[in-house]
Structures are given as structure tokens and as C-alpha cells.
Design an enzyme around this catalytic site. Structure first.
Site, PDB file in Angstrom:
ATOM      1  N   ILE A  12       0.835  -1.203   0.000  1.00  0.00           N
ATOM      2  CA  ILE A  12       0.000   0.000   0.000  1.00  0.00           C
ATOM      3  C   ILE A  12       0.867   1.248   0.000  1.00  0.00           C
ATOM      4  CG2 ILE A  12      -1.912   1.204   1.130  1.00  0.00           C
ATOM      5  CD1 ILE A  12      -2.695  -1.446   2.428  1.00  0.00           C
ATOM      6  N   GLN A  34      12.024  -5.253   5.068  1.00  0.00           N
ATOM      7  CA  GLN A  34      11.634  -6.540   5.629  1.00  0.00           C
ATOM      8  C   GLN A  34      10.558  -7.185   4.765  1.00  0.00           C
ATOM      9  OE1 GLN A  34       8.955  -7.125   9.320  1.00  0.00           O
ATOM     10  NE2 GLN A  34      11.035  -7.220  10.159  1.00  0.00           N
ATOM     11  N   TYR A 140      -2.365  -8.122  16.421  1.00  0.00           N
ATOM     12  CA  TYR A 140      -2.158  -7.105  15.384  1.00  0.00           C
ATOM     13  C   TYR A 140      -3.117  -5.934  15.571  1.00  0.00           C
ATOM     14  CZ  TYR A 140      -2.840  -4.871  10.846  1.00  0.00           C
ATOM     15  OH  TYR A 140      -3.011  -3.948   9.845  1.00  0.00           O
TER      16      TYR A 140
END
Length: 329
Positions: A12, A34, A140
Site C-alpha cells: 500500500i 523486511q 495485530y
């Protein structure tokens, strides 16, 4: 003046960078690569490093005249977050703290935060509104909510204004065809389905078919990635014009089940795409569909690609041209 995009080499983030460049903005990208890809950054100045490295971040702010930040950098795998919560608190929450500290030292007072619908957890109602209860069902979502709350207190203490954008499943690819979705490992439904169509996987797994939905599979609100990028730019413009801090949902308002996504992908690609039912994943709510009325009214945001068929078709165009992702790996 320049816009700093953290995580700007990611899926994104790279689309937001492309949208900023198309507007003629100066762009500075910070990404530790990463999950991001250098090839996804179509322009601007790329710094490879970590938000938690104070010396590195101080250099980024010192070398550039930054007036706003769009913050994408975060780990985002629900399953992994349940197995390794420490990783998510350290990278997501502590990383954001480090960013905010550097912004405050540099006098940068505007940040657009890429949040998530996972902050709501199992919703009380559908579609979800911004003032509905936030009770994440996975680590998360919990870290993203903690990041939101931390940014708000930096606003109270230091006047760092923010727009937090809570959105759902991003999919699709840039209309120019240069950038798309490439994660390793891949965890998002649309590219996983398309990998089956490309012969890279024997089947697509459906995690649970006993949810309280019409066909038993989870329902999500899919948004074209370029529409998400546009929303971030609109939010930044609002802050630059003196807008107050706020939270907005982004979504098409139309939910699609996992099984529906698979069926539409079959139609778009012309491939059979075998599916296999697997056990539920921990922390997956049954239905996440957003009400984005406030974003449409206050930010002037209108998705241009609101049909699932069009979203998947754009993703298929990129994946079929780049079956091994960036660099042909």
C-alpha cells in the site's frame, strides 16, 4: 516541502508514493525492506533503515524539509501476531513511538496513520461506524489500536495532528502496471487465489466454513489499493489545511465472502482454482464491512474501483505479468 512515507516500499505504501509523485510532491521513503521492495518505489528519495534506529531517523529528518508523514510501517500478519506478540509490540508500537519522538524534535505536526478494521474486533453491527466499540480479537489489531491512542496523546501534548484511517482488505494493482502486491510469505486472499490460477499452489485454503454468514466463510470489504492511496493523500491535504485530528473508516460498504472472491477469481482468470476447507484461524472475525460515509463527506473520498471484478482483474493483470513478483524471484 516533502512527505515522509514510512513503509513506502511495501504494497500500500508504494501505491501512496506513486500517487504523491503523480501530484508532483517531493517524497522521502523510509523502509527496512523486511517486506518492501526497492523496485516498488517509483521515485523520490529512499532511505533503507528502521524507525527504531534513532540516529538513522534523526538523519532522515535533518536532511529533508518534511512537513507531513504517512505512516504505513508495521507488521501485519494476524496469525503471526497471535504467535509472537512481542514482535508486534516492539515493531508496531515502539516503532511508532520512535517516529513520533523524531517528528516532535523536528517540529513536524501532521501524520496520516494507516490503521485497520482489526481495531474493532468482532463488530456489534454491520456496517461498522467509527464510534463503534473497539475490542480487537488479535494482537495485530491491539497494537494498531495502541498506536492510534499513542498518536492522540502526542496531539494533546505536542500538537501533532493526525488522521487515522481504518480500512479493510486492500487488493488490486496500480493502473500503470508497474507495481503490485508481492509478499513473502504471502498471506492475503486475492494474491493467494491468483497464485493457484498461476499454478504456483495446488489449491486455495478457506479457513472456516461454519461462520454465521450466508455461505459460512468470512466476509470482508475489499478496496482497490489505488483508492486507499487516494484517501491517504486527501487526509494529508486536510491536515495541511489546518484540519483537526480524526478517525475515518475506508470501505466500499459491500462485503464479499471468501468463497465469493474465489468464484469471481475463477471468472476473471478462466482457471478452475480448487478450494480446500481448513480449520478457522485464531482471531478472525466473521464479518468486517465498513461505513465510510464520514470519509466521503469530510475528506471527499470516493472509490473509483468499487466492483470486485475490476479489483481482481487489475491484480490478475499484474500477477500474470509478474508471476514471481519483483525481480522475478
Amino acid at each position: 516541502m516533502a512527505v515522509l512515507v514510512t513503509g513506502g516500499a511495501g504494497y500500500i505504501g508504494s501505491h501512496a508514493v506513486a500517487a504523491l509523485l503523480e501530484k508532483g510532491e517531493q517524497v522521502v521513503v523510509v523502509d527496512n525492506l523486511q517486506q518492501g521492495h526497492k523496485e516498488a518505489v517509483l521515485g523520490g528519495k529512499l532511505y533503507v533503515g528502521d524507525l527504531r534506529d534513532a540516529e538513522f531517523m534523526a538523519k532522515v529528518f535533518a536532511e529533508n524539509d518534511i512537513d507531513g508523514v504517512i505512516h504505513f510501517a508495521a507488521n501485519s500478519l494476524v496469525g503471526e501476531s497471535m504467535q509472537d506478540p512481542a514482535k508486534y509490540y516492539h515493531n508496531n508500537v515502539y516503532g511508532t513511538l520512535c517516529l513520533l519522538e523524531q517528528m516532535n524534535k523536528a517540529g513536524v505536526k501532521s501524520i496520516v496513520f494507516s490503521s485497520t478494521a482489526a481495531t474493532y474486533g468482532e463488530p456489534e453491527r454491520v456496517p461498522i461506524g467509527e464510534f463503534d466499540r473497539t475490542l480487537p480479537t488479535n494482537t495485530y489489531g491491539e497494537t494498531k489500536l495502541a498506536m492510534e491512542r499513542m498518536i492522540r496523546w502526542f496531539d494533546v501534548a505536542h500538537g501533532i495532528k493526525f488522521v487515522s484511517l481504518r480500512y479493510f482488505n486492500a487488493a488490486g494493482a496500480h493502473e500503470g502496471g508497474q507495481i503490485g502486491e508481492d509478499h513473502s510469505p504471502e498471506s492475503h486472499l486475492v494474491p493467494l487465489v491468483l497464485q493457484v490460477a498461476l499454478g504456483q499452489r495446488p489449491h486455495i485454503s478457506v479457513f472456516g466454513d461454519d461462520y454465521p454468514t450466508e455461505d459460512g466463510s468470512c466476509i470482508r470489504d475489499y478496496i482497490h489499493v489505488s483508492d486507499l492511496a487516494d484517501a491517504h493523500l486527501l487526509a494529508l491535504d486536510r491536515l495541511r489545511q489546518g484540519g483537526e485530528s480524526n478517525i475515518y473508516n475506508l470501505g466500499n460498504g459491500q462485503g464479499y465472502s471468501v468463497k465469493q472472491v474465489i468464484e469471481v477469481s475463477r471468472q476473471v482468470t478462466g482457471h478452475a482454482i480448487p478450494a480446500k476447507i481448513e480449520p478457522r484461524r485464531a482471531g478472525d472475525p466473521a464479518t468486517l464491512v465498513a461505513s465510510s460515509d464520514r470519509a466521503r463527506l469530510e475528506l471527499g473520498w470516493t472509490p473509483k474501483h468499487d466492483r470486485l471484478e475490476d479489483i481482481i482483474a487489475s491484480a490478475w493483470q499484474w500477477h500474470s505479468r509478474n508471476p514471481k513478483g519483483y525481480g522475478g524471484r
